[in-house]
Write a protein that holds these residues in place. Structure first.
Motif, PDB file in Angstrom:
ATOM      1  N   THR A  20      32.614  42.390  36.661  1.00 25.33           N
ATOM      2  CA  THR A  20      32.766  41.208  35.810  1.00 25.33           C
ATOM      3  C   THR A  20      34.149  41.079  35.153  1.00 25.33           C
ATOM      4  O   THR A  20      34.297  40.314  34.212  1.00 25.33           O
ATOM      5  CB  THR A  20      31.679  41.208  34.709  1.00 25.33           C
ATOM      6  OG1 THR A  20      31.885  42.361  33.868  1.00 25.33           O
ATOM      7  CG2 THR A  20      30.289  41.240  35.287  1.00 25.33           C
ATOM      8  N   LYS A  22      36.675  39.496  36.167  1.00 24.31           N
ATOM      9  CA  LYS A  22      37.181  38.128  36.288  1.00 24.31           C
ATOM     10  C   LYS A  22      36.410  37.122  35.429  1.00 24.31           C
ATOM     11  O   LYS A  22      36.804  35.971  35.328  1.00 24.31           O
ATOM     12  CB  LYS A  22      37.178  37.702  37.762  1.00 24.31           C
ATOM     13  CG  LYS A  22      38.221  38.465  38.589  1.00 24.31           C
ATOM     14  CD  LYS A  22      38.123  38.130  40.077  1.00 24.31           C
ATOM     15  CE  LYS A  22      39.305  37.336  40.539  1.00 24.31           C
ATOM     16  NZ  LYS A  22      39.236  37.030  42.001  1.00 24.31           N
ATOM     17  N   MET A 179      31.892  57.046  38.504  1.00 22.56           N
ATOM     18  CA  MET A 179      32.429  55.866  39.179  1.00 22.56           C
ATOM     19  C   MET A 179      33.764  56.282  39.795  1.00 22.56           C
ATOM     20  O   MET A 179      34.679  56.704  39.089  1.00 22.56           O
ATOM     21  CB  MET A 179      32.626  54.713  38.197  1.00 22.56           C
ATOM     22  CG  MET A 179      33.249  53.494  38.841  1.00 22.56           C
ATOM     23  SD  MET A 179      33.518  52.128  37.671  1.00 22.56           S
ATOM     24  CE  MET A 179      32.140  51.087  38.078  1.00 22.56           C
ATOM     25  N   LYS A 206      34.194  51.809  42.887  1.00 18.21           N
ATOM     26  CA  LYS A 206      35.027  50.680  42.437  1.00 18.21           C
ATOM     27  C   LYS A 206      36.154  50.472  43.457  1.00 18.21           C
ATOM     28  O   LYS A 206      36.501  51.393  44.199  1.00 18.21           O
ATOM     29  CB  LYS A 206      35.602  50.953  41.041  1.00 18.21           C
ATOM     30  CG  LYS A 206      36.518  52.168  40.983  1.00 18.21           C
ATOM     31  CD  LYS A 206      36.975  52.534  39.564  1.00 18.21           C
ATOM     32  CE  LYS A 206      37.611  53.914  39.560  1.00 18.21           C
ATOM     33  NZ  LYS A 206      37.973  54.439  38.256  1.00 18.21           N
ATOM     34  N   GLY A 208      36.309  48.989  46.211  1.00 16.03           N
ATOM     35  CA  GLY A 208      35.936  49.165  47.620  1.00 16.03           C
ATOM     36  C   GLY A 208      36.577  48.121  48.517  1.00 16.03           C
ATOM     37  O   GLY A 208      36.772  48.342  49.710  1.00 16.03           O
ATOM     38  N   SER A 211      40.583  45.771  45.640  1.00 14.33           N
ATOM     39  CA  SER A 211      40.842  44.712  44.646  1.00 14.33           C
ATOM     40  C   SER A 211      41.198  43.372  45.306  1.00 14.33           C
ATOM     41  O   SER A 211      41.966  42.580  44.765  1.00 14.33           O
ATOM     42  CB  SER A 211      41.932  45.143  43.655  1.00 14.33           C
ATOM     43  OG  SER A 211      41.521  46.315  42.978  1.00 14.33           O
ATOM     44  N   ILE A 237      30.482  48.418  43.553  1.00 16.37           N
ATOM     45  CA  ILE A 237      30.663  47.335  42.574  1.00 16.37           C
ATOM     46  C   ILE A 237      31.761  46.412  43.099  1.00 16.37           C
ATOM     47  O   ILE A 237      32.909  46.826  43.241  1.00 16.37           O
ATOM     48  CB  ILE A 237      31.104  47.888  41.198  1.00 16.37           C
ATOM     49  CG1 ILE A 237      30.154  48.978  40.693  1.00 16.37           C
ATOM     50  CG2 ILE A 237      31.255  46.747  40.195  1.00 16.37           C
ATOM     51  CD1 ILE A 237      28.789  48.517  40.311  1.00 16.37           C
ATOM     52  N   VAL A 238      31.391  45.190  43.420  1.00 21.94           N
ATOM     53  CA  VAL A 238      32.386  44.234  43.911  1.00 21.94           C
ATOM     54  C   VAL A 238      32.544  43.124  42.880  1.00 21.94           C
ATOM     55  O   VAL A 238      31.555  42.516  42.455  1.00 21.94           O
ATOM     56  CB  VAL A 238      31.976  43.648  45.276  1.00 21.94           C
ATOM     57  CG1 VAL A 238      32.967  42.581  45.724  1.00 21.94           C
ATOM     58  CG2 VAL A 238      31.908  44.755  46.323  1.00 21.94           C
ATOM     59  N   GLY A 239      33.776  42.905  42.478  1.00 24.98           N
ATOM     60  CA  GLY A 239      34.044  41.838  41.525  1.00 24.98           C
ATOM     61  C   GLY A 239      34.252  40.540  42.280  1.00 24.98           C
ATOM     62  O   GLY A 239      35.020  40.499  43.233  1.00 24.98           O
ATOM     63  N   THR A 240      33.522  39.478  41.870  1.00 19.94           N
ATOM     64  CA  THR A 240      33.798  38.164  42.455  1.00 19.94           C
ATOM     65  C   THR A 240      33.381  37.061  41.491  1.00 19.94           C
ATOM     66  O   THR A 240      32.431  37.215  40.726  1.00 19.94           O
ATOM     67  CB  THR A 240      33.093  37.962  43.816  1.00 19.94           C
ATOM     68  OG1 THR A 240      33.482  36.694  44.349  1.00 19.94           O
ATOM     69  CG2 THR A 240      31.585  38.027  43.731  1.00 19.94           C
ATOM     70  N   ASP A 242      33.421  33.967  43.114  1.00 20.99           N
ATOM     71  CA  ASP A 242      33.280  32.959  44.160  1.00 20.99           C
ATOM     72  C   ASP A 242      31.877  33.091  44.780  1.00 20.99           C
ATOM     73  O   ASP A 242      31.580  34.095  45.429  1.00 20.99           O
ATOM     74  CB  ASP A 242      34.378  33.207  45.215  1.00 20.99           C
ATOM     75  CG  ASP A 242      34.339  32.189  46.345  1.00 20.99           C
ATOM     76  OD1 ASP A 242      33.241  31.674  46.644  1.00 20.99           O
ATOM     77  OD2 ASP A 242      35.396  31.932  46.931  1.00 20.99           O
TER      78      ASP A 242
END
Ligand code: NAP
Length: 257
Positions: A20, A22, A179, A206, A208, A211, A237-240, A242
């Motif tokens: 989270t 972003k 992590m 993290k 993965g 970034s 954990i993937v930040g998105t 979209d």
């Protein structure tokens, strides 16, 4: 997505977690492109989509700008449906990071996170390492403070987002969850994953997708295949922000299992 054990914590998490950063911070980040922080409607939509797609794991931190306050206001569904991972130690203010791993700061941070997230417990709190993992674990008050918070029932599990192999190995000995970073170009922390798998500790990955420095959908697919070929991984954990990317990532996860 079939849930996985988070080590021996008794918690079960989706193999894909939602990062989270972003949601609340667009300064001093390492993504390939600048971006606008999404508005409330967009954050709500991505959280609802995540829930619909079977994601129950959220990774957040006080250092992610307004992310925690926004999750507190906007999180859909019953609190117990989510596994919320927060952090302590990094402070991000006026566009720069500083660190405080003291006992008192740890307690104050967790209390503030509980208020921001509008909850009376956190599922897991990680030490947000500055890089000096062993120094933090051995010389600072944070580890004892997290153990106390767990005894008091304010947090269910603790761990560290570590940056070194020696630090990660110590985390596996002393804490519930590690992590670690792993991706197609960086696998130095593999010994941490192997040791965590043998000790049945939770492992969150993290960065993965490096970034976001990956090439197209094939890059995402190759990255995810790589991460899930590693030992002991509970969740990536993937930040998105979209929705299409979130759908793609879950579809790739589903095709792998
Ligand atoms: P990451 O998950 O490797 O990459 C996230 C980037 O990948 C975003 O810019 C995202 O952009 C892009 N992305 C996601 N799915 C995609 C897809 N299908 N196709 C193309 N691009 C895609 O890296 P990260 O954000 O650095 O790390 C993930 C999470 O780990 C963070 O959100 C945070 O929760 C946690 N983290 C923790 C630490 C720590 O020290 N504890 C450090 C770094 C990260 P879009 O928004 O455009 O999808």
């Amino acid at each position: 997505m079939e849930l996985r054990e988070l080590g021996s914590t008794g918690m079960r998490v989706s193999p894909l977690g939602l990062g989270t950063v972003k949601f609340g911070r667009n300064e001093q980040v390492k993504y390939p492109a600048a971006f606008e922080i999404p508005d409330d409607a967009a954050v709500t939509a991505i959280l609802e989509l995540a829930r619909e797609l079977g994601i129950n794991l959220l990774d957040t931190a006080p250092a992610y700008g307004t992310a925690q306050q926004r999750l507190g206001r906007l999180l859909p569904g019953p609190r117990e449906d989510w596994v919320i991972v927060s952090k302590v130690g990094e402070i991000f203010a006026q566009g720069r990071s500083s660190f405080d791993f003291s006992h008192a700061h740890t307690l104050a941070t967790v209390e503030q996170s509980l208020r921001d997230l509008q909850t009376d417990y956190l599922d897991c709190v990680l030490i947000h390492s500055s890089g000096d993992d062993l120094q933090i674990l051995e010389k600072e008050g944070v580890l004892d403070a997290l153990k106390e918070l767990k005894d008091r029932g304010l947090i269910r599990a603790h761990g560290m987002s570590s940056k070194t192999v020696a630090g990660g190995l110590r985390v596996v000995e002393e804490m519930d969850v590690v992590m670690a970073t792993a991706n197609l170009e960086y696998n130095d922390e593999l010994p941490v994953l192997q040791t965590a798998a043998a000790a049945r500790k939770g492992v969150l990955i993290k960065k993965g997708l490096m970034s976001g420095h990956i090439q197209g959908l094939e890059g995402v697919r190759a990255s995810m295949r790589h991460v899930f070929s590693l030992p002991g991984v509970s969740s990536m954990i993937v930040g998105t922000i979209d929705p299409d990317h979130l759908r793609q990532n879950v579809a790739i996860m589903d095709e792998m299992t």
